[in-house]
Design an enzyme around this catalytic site. Structure first.
Site, PDB file in Angstrom:
ATOM      1  NE  ARG A  44      -0.146   1.863   3.442  1.00  0.00           N
ATOM      2  CZ  ARG A  44       0.860   2.816   3.623  1.00  0.00           C
ATOM      3  NH1 ARG A  44       2.175   2.450   3.876  1.00  0.00           N
ATOM      4  NH2 ARG A  44       0.570   3.960   3.955  1.00  0.00           N
ATOM      5  CB  ALA A  46       0.376   6.982  -3.586  1.00  0.00           C
ATOM      6  NE  ARG A  87      -6.328   0.437  -1.950  1.00  0.00           N
ATOM      7  CZ  ARG A  87      -5.514   1.087  -1.127  1.00  0.00           C
ATOM      8  NH1 ARG A  87      -4.222   1.108  -0.838  1.00  0.00           N
ATOM      9  NH2 ARG A  87      -6.109   1.806  -0.188  1.00  0.00           N
ATOM     10  CD  GLN A 193      -3.474   2.738   6.421  1.00  0.00           C
ATOM     11  OE1 GLN A 193      -4.121   3.046   7.402  1.00  0.00           O
ATOM     12  NE2 GLN A 193      -4.126   2.390   5.623  1.00  0.00           N
ATOM     13  CG  ASP A 234      -3.326   7.823  -1.526  1.00  0.00           C
ATOM     14  OD1 ASP A 234      -3.231   8.488  -0.564  1.00  0.00           O
ATOM     15  OD2 ASP A 234      -2.895   6.928  -2.043  1.00  0.00           O
ATOM     16  CE  LYS A 244      -5.298   5.509   4.299  1.00  0.00           C
ATOM     17  NZ  LYS A 244      -6.450   4.698   3.428  1.00  0.00           N
TER      18      LYS A 244
HETATM   19  O1  MRU Z   1      -4.890   3.084   1.912  1.00  0.00           O
HETATM   20  P1  MRU Z   1      -3.340   3.194   1.774  1.00  0.00           P
HETATM   21  O2  MRU Z   1      -2.344   2.876   3.066  1.00  0.00           O
HETATM   22  O3  MRU Z   1      -2.630   2.883   0.594  1.00  0.00           O
HETATM   23  O4  MRU Z   1      -3.018   5.000   1.747  1.00  0.00           O
HETATM   24  C1  MRU Z   1      -2.011   5.397   1.749  1.00  0.00           C
HETATM   25  C2  MRU Z   1      -2.033   6.873   1.970  1.00  0.00           C
HETATM   26  O5  MRU Z   1      -2.975   7.630   1.961  1.00  0.00           O
HETATM   27  C3  MRU Z   1      -0.659   7.726   2.230  1.00  0.00           C
HETATM   28  O6  MRU Z   1      -0.802   8.865   2.991  1.00  0.00           O
HETATM   29  C4  MRU Z   1      -0.443   8.102   0.750  1.00  0.00           C
HETATM   30  O7  MRU Z   1      -0.476   7.181  -0.280  1.00  0.00           O
HETATM   31  C5  MRU Z   1       1.032   8.850   0.444  1.00  0.00           C
HETATM   32  S1  MRU Z   1       2.254   7.542   0.763  1.00  0.00           S
HETATM   33  C6  MRU Z   1       3.785   8.332   0.284  1.00  0.00           C
END
Ligand code: MRU
Length: 337
Positions: A44, A46, A87, A193, A234, A244
């Site tokens: 997971r 981005a 996703r 997370q 993202d 997120k």
């Molecule tokens: O659902 P996730 O854990 O993939 O979401 C991740 C996030 O929202 C992060 O803040 C985003 O991907 C930036 S990561 C450098």
């Protein structure tokens, strides 16, 4: 240590759902295995989703039995389709697929040369992400003063990228420069997370981190316990930042308390072709909300709404830190990724 590695036809990564209890490596040999790991959140974040999508195509190319270019391209298209369905929100995944498929389509060489190209391009995407994160770290660290306390949300660290991290890349660089900083990490419900991954990474690196639940951010700000927010993204759009779920709440609180709110992300996260109204916000299963650590905490059959991301309008964003530098909202609206 890198979060994802290409090893002669195998993709190795850490199962992020098992952290921090166990450090378990998964080894994938097919695009289907990568797709499943993405769907189940073992992979997971981005930028890591972008690199994983690229490596999924690389696995297809590396293990192909095709003997002509057209057949291999068809197989790549099937893999692309499978990854696209995993996703919907992080644009990096689509960016990586488009980059490889666009170049592969224009490729006139034979099957073996195309297969090799796809593998090399995936490796380049991964290497570029690491380089971008170090640059983001360097630019962002200019904004960080000795003694600053930084609030972050979710995990925008090494684990969310190929290495080093975006928001946590800024933290790491400032720390490596000798600035005595501290981090508040929102736990980030429902999948935690922040508690599981951000707290793990920072503790492992010896960077002071204090964990709070999401609903404590306002209190912490009102008590002047943080003086800057840095989050990842993202998808960065013409009018907003998608990140997120809970990021928007933090941004509103930061504005109310006159605390700068920064977004750190590589340009692979920019999507200037869309506005927030056109982006699909992923909705995930009710169990992510009703069950914590295997224990059901809500009555059976209760209605649940579980959007994985929210939308922060640019008016809440002080600046965006990318590999090219620090972009103010005004620079940003003119930016052509
Ligand atoms: O659902 P996730 O854990 O993939 O979401 C991740 C996030 O929202 C992060 O803040 C985003 O991907 C930036 S990561 C450098």
């Amino acid at each position: 240590m890198r979060t994802i590695e290409w090893n002669n036809g195998t993709v190795e990564t850490i199962d992020q759902m098992k952290l921090p209890k166990e450090v378990v490596f998964i080894r994938m040999k097919t695009c289907g295995e990568v797709a499943e790991a993405i769907r189940t959140m073992k992979i997971r974040g981005a930028p890591l989703l972008g690199a994983s999508a690229a490596f999924a195509l690389a696995l297809t190319a590396f293990h192909t039995k095709a003997t002509n270019r057209e057949r291999l391209f068809q197989e790549l298209q099937e893999s692309e389709k499978a990854i696209r369905k995993t996703r919907p929100t992080a644009v990096n995944l689509f960016w990586a697929l488009d980059r490889i498929m666009g170049k592969a389509q224009a490729f006139s060489a034979d099957c073996a040369v195309l297969a090799k190209f796809v593998v090399e391009e995936a490796k380049r995407i991964a290497d570029e992400d690491v380089a971008a994160n170090h640059l983001i770290g360097r630019h962002g660290a200019e904004l960080v003063q000795d003694g600053d306390v930084i609030l972050t949300h979710c995990n925008a660290g090494a684990l969310a990228t190929v290495d080093y991290g975006t928001a946590l890349g800024v933290v790491r660089t400032a720390w490596e420069q000798g600035k005595r900083i501290r981090v508040f990490a929102d736990e980030t419900r429902p999948l935690l997370q922040g508690a599981r991954l951000t707290a793990y990474e920072l503790k492992r690196d010896g960077i002071p981190v204090t964990l709070i639940t999401d609903n404590m951010a306002g209190y912490v700000m009102s008590k002047h316990m943080v003086n800057m927010v840095i989050v990842g993204a993202d998808r960065i759009l013409k009018d907003a930042v998608v990140n997120k779920i809970g990021t928007f709440t933090v941004a509103v609180l930061a504005k109310e308390h006159k605390i700068p709110f920064y977004v750190a992300a590589p340009k692979s996260t920019f999507d200037m072709s869309k506005t927030s109204a056109e982006v699909v916000i992923e909705e995930r299963t009710p169990e992510e909300v009703t069950v914590i650590g295997g224990n059901r905490i809500a009555p059976e059959g209760v209605d649940v709404f579980n959007p994985a991301f929210d939308v922060t309008p640019l008016e809440y964003v002080t600046a965006i830190i990318c590999e090219d530098g620090i972009l103010s909202k005004h620079d940003f609206s003119r930016f052509d990724a």
